[in-house]
Scaffold this active site. Structure first.
Site, PDB file in Angstrom:
ATOM      1  CB  ILE A  51      43.185   7.789 132.710  1.00 29.34           C
ATOM      2  CG1 ILE A  51      42.698   8.931 131.830  1.00 29.34           C
ATOM      3  CG2 ILE A  51      44.178   8.303 133.740  1.00 29.34           C
ATOM      4  CD1 ILE A  51      41.869   9.964 132.584  1.00 29.34           C
ATOM      5  CE  LYS A  55      33.371   6.449 134.641  1.00 27.72           C
ATOM      6  NZ  LYS A  55      33.462   7.534 133.630  1.00 27.72           N
TER       7      LYS A  55
END
Length: 401
Positions: free
Chosen positions: A131, A200
């Site tokens: 992504i 993340k």
């Protein structure tokens, strides 16, 4: 011609070599010159594999090769990845990595070294696999104040929670299935306890707000305590339970949190099921934008790494600024962050729920006799805990977004 070395010939590393080979003509066109794999570092041998012609077991073969100008790190972890990456940057080589642990722990230093040496340290694949999210944060959403980032950042936990809802299964049962399908490791702790998501969201927050975030400052809760009864309450109320990583600014304070949340159909993340990932970014002018796709997997992650390689080659003599200052951002205590909360309490506590606001009552699903469900008004965790001091039978508390 640009020559590339790959550190680690595992799932992602072999994927990078495959993408560079399979799409060589496209990559040459986009990069403006051919890109060739000159060296691959691994402790193992790969007889019969074409990579055996360029395989080395000695890192110095890469470090000291002046013709190699881009190094890909896909080893994982921080040892020896950190040492190898730092030495490559100091040797004047750009580095592209998919290693979230490395970026979360050492990103600040490695970005600085790359800038000082006039090379690049790119890490698009470290968050969200294939992504594209980091480059848009760094280059595209630059006219806005970022108000919040919220994402489903781990495919393993999303698969587990989706299956529990679809099949009415227990957590342990679905975890075993995830392991058998290769979606979960033999030791799933990093995924199911939220550590992967934590690293993340730390990276995303650092890029969004332009300064270092220590992932150890982020309150992190996993999904191992979520039961099929919790899922049934969520389904009955028209919601889903998802493990979210989020950061947001409120009243000048920066909050970051990883935890299971109940989310409803109005939330854009509600439709993200299975192993897919998605990240929503809210800007003060842009409003909401969502990035969605495969958050892991050999080809998807390798594609993101190769995109970084092309960027490094195209911008060989052009500095690409990454706004990530060394001054550490302070994360406000998570218990002062405002949310709605879902509670499961014993039926004897029902009258006490009035102290938590008008809220929303949820009748107990089958198998949950003798208890009630309730979603509170919006409040801080500190306020909730104060109000719950008089309760004696609290069975579960889950945040609601």
């Amino acid at each position: 011609m640009s020559k590339v070395a790959v550190l680690g010939y595992g799932t992602v590393g072999s994927g990078v070599v495959h993408v560079l080979t399979e799409n060589s003509s496209i990559i040459t066109e986009k990069a403006g010159e051919p890109v060739e794999v000159a060296r691959v570092l691994d402790l193992r041998d790969f007889p019969g594999d074409p990579v055996s012609d360029v395989l080395t077991h000695d890192f110095s073969d890469i470090e000291n090769d002046g013709d190699i100008d881009v190094v890909v790190e896909t080893m994982g972890g921080t040892k020896p990845a950190y040492d190898f990456v730092k030495r490559c940057l100091l040797a004047g080589k750009s580095v592209c990595t998919s290693n979230k642990a490395l970026v979360a722990a050492h990103g600040t230093e490695l970005i600085r070294i790359a800038s000082e040496k006039g090379v690049h340290f790119f890490f698009e694949a470290s968050v969200g696999g294939g992504i594209p999210i980091l480059r848009p944060l760094n280059r595209c959403i630059v006219a806005d104040e970022i108000l919040s980032i919220c994402g489903i950042l781990n495919g393993t936990t999303n698969f587990i929670l989706t299956k529990m809802a679809d099949e009415g299964s227990d957590y342990g049962e679905v975890l075993k299935e995830a392991q058998s399908l290769g979606y979960a490791e033999a030791d799933p702790t990093a995924d199911v306890e939220g550590h992967d998501t934590c690293r993340k969201i730390a990276i995303l927050t650092a890029l969004a707000y332009g300064a270092q975030v220590d992932y150890e400052d982020i309150k992190t809760e996993g999904i191992s305590g979520i039961t099929k009864e919790d899922i049934e309450y969520a389904v009955k109320s028209g919601r889903k339970i998802r493990l979210l990583g989020m950061s947001r600014k409120e009243n000048g304070r920066l909050y970051a949190l990883v935890a299971p949340f109940m989310i409803g159909p109005s939330n854009p993340l509600y439709s993200v099921d299975g192993v897919f990932n998605a990240i929503t970014v809210t800007g003060n002018m842009l409003g909401d934008v969502m990035f969605y796709g495969q958050g892991a997997g050999k080809e998807a992650t390798a594609s993101a790494v190769v995109t970084d390689i092309v960027e490094a080659v195209k911008n060989r003599d052009i500095p690409v600024t990454i706004r990530w200052d060394e001054k550490k951002q302070e994360i406000a205590p998570a218990d002062s962050m405002k949310n709605h909360f879902f509670l499961r309490v014993g039926a004897a506590e029902k009258d006490k729920l009035r102290s938590l606001g008008d809220g929303e009552s949820i009748s107990a699903p089958d198998g949950c006799d003798g208890e009630v469900g309730f979603i509170t008004d919006i409040m801080t965790e500190t306020e909730l805990n104060e109000k719950l001091e008089g309760f004696h039978d609290i069975r579960k508390v889950i945040r609601v977004l």
